[in-house]
Design a protein around this motif. Sequence first.
Motif, short mmCIF file in Angstrom:
data_model
loop_
_atom_site.label_atom_id
_atom_site.label_comp_id
_atom_site.label_asym_id
_atom_site.label_seq_id
_atom_site.Cartn_x
_atom_site.Cartn_y
_atom_site.Cartn_z
N LEU A 1 -19.61 7.39 -31.05
CA LEU A 1 -18.63 7.45 -29.98
C LEU A 1 -17.84 6.16 -29.90
O LEU A 1 -18.36 5.09 -30.18
N TYR A 2 -16.58 6.30 -29.49
CA TYR A 2 -15.78 5.13 -29.16
C TYR A 2 -15.74 5.07 -27.64
O TYR A 2 -15.27 6.00 -26.98
N ASP A 3 -16.29 4.00 -27.08
CA ASP A 3 -16.28 3.78 -25.63
C ASP A 3 -14.92 3.21 -25.26
O ASP A 3 -14.64 2.04 -25.51
N VAL A 4 -14.07 4.05 -24.70
CA VAL A 4 -12.68 3.69 -24.41
C VAL A 4 -12.61 2.51 -23.44
O VAL A 4 -11.81 1.60 -23.62
N ASP A 5 -13.45 2.51 -22.43
CA ASP A 5 -13.38 1.48 -21.40
C ASP A 5 -13.89 0.12 -21.87
O ASP A 5 -13.40 -0.92 -21.43
N ASN A 6 -14.87 0.10 -22.75
CA ASN A 6 -15.45 -1.16 -23.22
C ASN A 6 -15.00 -1.54 -24.62
O ASN A 6 -15.46 -2.54 -25.16
N ASP A 7 -14.12 -0.72 -25.23
CA ASP A 7 -13.59 -0.98 -26.57
C ASP A 7 -14.72 -1.29 -27.56
O ASP A 7 -14.71 -2.32 -28.23
N GLU A 8 -15.69 -0.38 -27.61
CA GLU A 8 -16.79 -0.56 -28.55
C GLU A 8 -17.27 0.78 -29.08
O GLU A 8 -17.04 1.82 -28.47
N GLU A 9 -17.93 0.72 -30.24
CA GLU A 9 -18.47 1.90 -30.86
C GLU A 9 -19.97 1.98 -30.54
O GLU A 9 -20.67 0.97 -30.55
N ILE A 10 -20.43 3.18 -30.20
CA ILE A 10 -21.83 3.41 -29.87
C ILE A 10 -22.31 4.62 -30.68
O ILE A 10 -21.54 5.55 -30.89
N GLU A 11 -23.56 4.59 -31.10
CA GLU A 11 -24.13 5.75 -31.77
C GLU A 11 -25.37 6.21 -31.01
O GLU A 11 -26.23 5.39 -30.67
N TYR A 12 -25.42 7.51 -30.72
CA TYR A 12 -26.57 8.09 -30.04
C TYR A 12 -27.10 9.25 -30.86
O TYR A 12 -26.34 9.96 -31.51
N MET A 13 -28.40 9.47 -30.76
CA MET A 13 -29.02 10.68 -31.28
C MET A 13 -29.48 11.46 -30.06
O MET A 13 -30.09 10.89 -29.15
N ILE A 14 -29.19 12.75 -30.04
CA ILE A 14 -29.58 13.58 -28.90
C ILE A 14 -30.95 14.17 -29.19
O ILE A 14 -31.13 14.91 -30.17
N VAL A 15 -31.92 13.81 -28.34
CA VAL A 15 -33.32 14.18 -28.55
C VAL A 15 -33.90 14.82 -27.29
O VAL A 15 -33.23 14.90 -26.26
N GLY A 16 -35.16 15.21 -27.37
CA GLY A 16 -35.86 15.77 -26.21
C GLY A 16 -36.21 14.70 -25.19
O GLY A 16 -36.18 13.50 -25.50
N GLU A 17 -36.54 15.13 -23.98
CA GLU A 17 -36.84 14.19 -22.90
C GLU A 17 -37.95 13.21 -23.26
O GLU A 17 -37.86 12.03 -22.92
N ASP A 18 -38.99 13.66 -23.92
CA ASP A 18 -40.11 12.79 -24.25
C ASP A 18 -39.77 11.76 -25.32
O ASP A 18 -40.51 10.80 -25.51
N GLU A 19 -38.67 11.97 -26.01
CA GLU A 19 -38.29 11.07 -27.10
C GLU A 19 -37.21 10.08 -26.69
O GLU A 19 -36.86 9.20 -27.45
N SER A 20 -36.67 10.26 -25.51
CA SER A 20 -35.56 9.45 -25.05
C SER A 20 -35.89 7.96 -25.09
O SER A 20 -36.93 7.53 -24.62
N ASP A 21 -34.98 7.18 -25.68
CA ASP A 21 -35.13 5.73 -25.79
C ASP A 21 -33.73 5.14 -25.93
O ASP A 21 -33.30 4.78 -27.02
N PRO A 22 -32.98 5.08 -24.82
CA PRO A 22 -31.58 4.66 -24.87
C PRO A 22 -31.34 3.30 -25.56
O PRO A 22 -30.35 3.13 -26.23
#
Length: 156
Positions: A94-115
């Motif tokens: 993702l490109y974070d428009v407000d902070n002018d930065e690139e972020i990468e996320y993996m979409i996982v289950g609730e038990d695996e979440s680790d932002p």
Amino acid sequence: MSEKILITPEGYRKLLEEMEDLQKNQRPAIIKEIEEARAKGDLSENAEYHAAKEKHALIENRIAELSRKINNAQVVDPATVPKDRVNFGCRVVLYDVDNDEEIEYMIVGEDESDPKNGKISINSPIAKALLGKEEGDEVEVKVPAGIRRFEIEEIK
């Protein structure tokens, strides 16, 4: 009937490992602690006994919770997920428009979440806003800090 819980193979393996540890190591150890504390006599004033019983209850509750999750798990291998739209198991750049930065996320289950390590729960506000979107789409997400705007650069 319980609702299916989406989880990656790695997350499922971790649930199984925790269950095995609880059943083969922690449960027998706490049962032994209870027996040793019981042997010391008067249970009404035996703090060790009461602490061990409380710990035993926590272990049994966790085993029951893990059993429910394991039995209701729908394991989804990220390698098999289509990459034309954002889905469970996808990595999203993702490109974070407000902070002018690139972020990468993996979409996982609730038990695996680790932002902090780029893994967000499928039930998080950001993941919910991204699901079903395509590369080039822009999304606005209401988060506790306000509204964040992202552009989807890549789905992998």
